[in-house]
Design a protein around this motif. Structure first.
Motif, short mmCIF file in Angstrom:
data_model
loop_
_atom_site.label_atom_id
_atom_site.label_comp_id
_atom_site.label_asym_id
_atom_site.label_seq_id
_atom_site.Cartn_x
_atom_site.Cartn_y
_atom_site.Cartn_z
N UNK A 50 32.40 45.49 32.79
CA UNK A 50 31.45 46.57 33.07
C UNK A 50 31.24 46.78 34.57
N UNK A 51 31.63 45.81 35.38
CA UNK A 51 31.45 45.94 36.83
C UNK A 51 32.60 46.66 37.51
N UNK A 52 33.70 46.83 36.84
CA UNK A 52 34.91 47.27 37.51
C UNK A 52 34.86 48.72 37.95
N UNK A 79 41.29 54.85 45.73
CA UNK A 79 41.70 54.27 44.47
C UNK A 79 40.69 54.64 43.40
N UNK A 80 41.19 55.00 42.22
CA UNK A 80 40.38 55.56 41.15
C UNK A 80 40.39 54.63 39.94
N UNK A 103 32.58 48.49 41.10
CA UNK A 103 32.80 47.45 42.11
C UNK A 103 34.25 47.06 42.31
N UNK A 104 35.16 47.61 41.56
CA UNK A 104 36.55 47.25 41.72
C UNK A 104 36.83 45.87 41.16
N UNK A 130 49.84 52.93 39.84
CA UNK A 130 48.88 52.28 38.95
C UNK A 130 48.82 50.80 39.28
N UNK A 131 47.60 50.31 39.45
CA UNK A 131 47.37 48.92 39.80
C UNK A 131 46.63 48.20 38.68
N UNK A 132 47.14 47.04 38.31
CA UNK A 132 46.40 46.15 37.44
C UNK A 132 45.41 45.36 38.29
N UNK A 133 44.23 45.12 37.75
CA UNK A 133 43.20 44.41 38.49
C UNK A 133 42.47 43.45 37.56
N UNK A 134 41.89 42.42 38.14
CA UNK A 134 41.17 41.44 37.35
C UNK A 134 39.93 40.98 38.08
#
Length: 124
Positions: free
Chosen positions: A104-106, A45-46, A109-110, A94-98
């Motif tokens: 700044x960590x994403x 995953x990118x 660190x995902x 495409x994945x939305x993430x929270x």
């Protein structure tokens, strides 16, 4: 707990545009940073983009900088990814993430919360 639901994927022509949406629920939207990631079968995953809780800071992968724009509407609990000048290599799920840890960590660190993903296919 945060629930994320993506929409807006589909088929686009090389050079075309699509806008993805991510509707969030489960905790105050302003308490989370939101990002977008993408993945193809057999690949990792990118990171694509992320935006701070206020919308004041954005982060982008080099591969999409200048073509994609991440935004959010805190009154609608929704984040967006505007994708312009699409290329075949943008094809992916495409994945939305929270995360509660900061946008700044994403990149490194995902995220702790993920949507189900939406397919984007770009054809030439």
């Amino acid at each position: 707990q945060v629930q994320l639901v993506e929409s807006g994927g589909g088929l686009a022509q090389d050079g075309g545009s699509l806008r993805l949406s991510c509707a969030a629920s489960g905790r105050p939207f302003v308490s989370i940073a939101v990002g977008w990631f993408r993945q193809n079968p057999g690949k990792e995953r990118e990171f694509v983009a992320a935006i701070s809780w206020s919308g004041g800071t954005e982060y982008y992968a080099d591969s999409v900088k200048g073509r994609f724009t991440i935004s959010r509407d805190n009154t609608q609990n929704t984040a967006y990814l505007q994708m312009n000048d699409l290329k075949p290599e943008d094809t992916a799920i495409y994945y939305c993430a929270a995360t509660t840890r900061g946008a700044y960590t994403m990149r490194a660190n995902g995220a702790g919360y993920w949507g189900q993903g939406t397919q984007v296919t770009v054809v030439s």
